[in-house]
Design a protein around this motif. Sequence first.
Motif, short mmCIF file in Angstrom:
data_model
loop_
_atom_site.label_atom_id
_atom_site.label_comp_id
_atom_site.label_asym_id
_atom_site.label_seq_id
_atom_site.Cartn_x
_atom_site.Cartn_y
_atom_site.Cartn_z
N GLU A 92 -22.28 -24.65 -25.36
CA GLU A 92 -22.44 -24.89 -26.52
C GLU A 92 -22.08 -24.00 -27.53
OE1 GLU A 92 -26.51 -26.91 -28.51
OE2 GLU A 92 -26.69 -24.68 -28.26
N THR A 133 -21.18 -22.57 -31.84
CA THR A 133 -21.26 -22.50 -33.40
C THR A 133 -20.22 -23.06 -33.92
OG1 THR A 133 -23.27 -21.21 -32.94
CG2 THR A 133 -22.39 -21.68 -35.24
N ASN A 155 -17.09 -18.27 -38.46
CA ASN A 155 -17.93 -17.87 -37.33
C ASN A 155 -17.11 -17.17 -36.20
OD1 ASN A 155 -16.20 -20.40 -36.63
ND2 ASN A 155 -18.26 -21.04 -35.32
N THR A 158 -20.40 -17.42 -30.45
CA THR A 158 -21.54 -18.05 -29.60
C THR A 158 -22.85 -17.57 -30.27
OG1 THR A 158 -21.54 -16.00 -28.49
CG2 THR A 158 -20.15 -17.60 -27.52
N GLN A 159 -22.79 -16.94 -31.60
CA GLN A 159 -23.94 -16.75 -32.19
C GLN A 159 -24.34 -17.69 -33.15
OE1 GLN A 159 -25.62 -13.68 -31.63
NE2 GLN A 159 -24.08 -13.72 -29.89
N ASP A 160 -25.59 -17.50 -33.64
CA ASP A 160 -26.07 -18.51 -34.51
C ASP A 160 -25.93 -18.36 -36.02
OD1 ASP A 160 -27.18 -20.14 -32.27
OD2 ASP A 160 -29.20 -19.05 -32.65
N GLU A 161 -25.44 -17.39 -36.12
CA GLU A 161 -24.96 -16.72 -37.67
C GLU A 161 -23.58 -16.92 -37.90
OE1 GLU A 161 -28.59 -13.71 -38.91
OE2 GLU A 161 -27.06 -13.00 -37.62
N ARG A 212 -27.00 -17.60 -42.14
CA ARG A 212 -27.04 -18.96 -41.52
C ARG A 212 -26.90 -20.01 -42.68
NH1 ARG A 212 -31.86 -19.39 -37.04
NH2 ARG A 212 -31.10 -17.79 -35.71
N THR A 266 -24.72 -23.84 -40.46
CA THR A 266 -24.42 -23.78 -38.96
C THR A 266 -24.57 -25.14 -38.40
OG1 THR A 266 -26.36 -22.69 -38.17
CG2 THR A 266 -24.73 -21.45 -38.56
N LYS A 280 -24.22 -27.15 -34.19
CA LYS A 280 -23.79 -26.99 -32.84
C LYS A 280 -22.96 -28.10 -32.23
CE LYS A 280 -25.97 -22.87 -31.94
NZ LYS A 280 -25.27 -21.69 -31.42
#
Length: 320
Positions: free
Chosen positions: A136, A138, A225, A242-245, A283, A313, A315
Amino acid sequence: MTEFFLHLIVNEHAGAGKGGQTAKLVIDNLEKQQIAYTVYKTEHPKHAIDLAAAVAAEKLVPWHEETDKQEPFPLLVVIGGDGTLHEVVNALAEQPLIPVAYIPAGSGNDFARAAKISRQPEEALRHLLTTTKPKELTILSYTEAIAEEQQLFVNNVGIGLDAAIVAAANASENKARLNKFNFGSLSYLSAALKILFRQKGFPISVSANGQTIAFEHAFLCTTTNHPYFGGGVAIDPLADVTQDEFSLIVVERIPLIKIFYLMLLLIRKKHLTSAHVHRFVSRHLQIVSTVPQAGQTDGEEMGVRPYDIQFSTAKRLFWL
């Protein structure tokens, strides 16, 4: 090892013909290994959207932990550039659990760099076939209020300098010749040197993390991203897919001599230390540019226009 039935969406024209060459290498390898596949070739811009939607409706299934017991697994594989991948990801916007594999064959291949996908077709295919489950990652979404459009993107959205460079590079007669010798990034460099003398500063406002900051003379404005744009330029060395931000890089217009010094810092990945470079991490983020400027998303031109654009963001699964 997972057994596959591969559904190949191929843009033969990506990278000035590199897509077709890469597809041939991949298909030859699949034939030797007796791996089942079907090929779907794009015939015009945005055709990958229709192809991916049709294949998803008829052939593909979402991934779950127990999915690997249902062999052969129908895996969608994109062979093309970042623009082709952009189209496929948007076609599957409502189906993020259907994994997408990618064998890069464009001129920029920035997503491949960020996701650590080999740009050698045989190695990319080998890794794909030995991977047992998806990851998964971002990606980003934008909503543009003025034109009333919404899209996902896998690399970046740029307003100003980088978008003007993309437009100039796409129009360059040298791009096709350079791509044939795997020097596609040089077309961006050549375009950049021309646009540097022409691009003027423009006003924007940035709203992020509860604050709104105005810039009177923005020069480059890139939301991303992962680190790369323009065929391997690390515009944000700190970004991580791979980060959410995600991050926004704003560069202010400065005298030309200082721009060349800033370019040297960029090459050394030290430009974030400059007082003229601003990095936002969030985000959710909004950019308003009232003065018409060139825009680009994943290397595809958005046109010259004003922007009121919000980012967030998302996924999705990639077979990495």
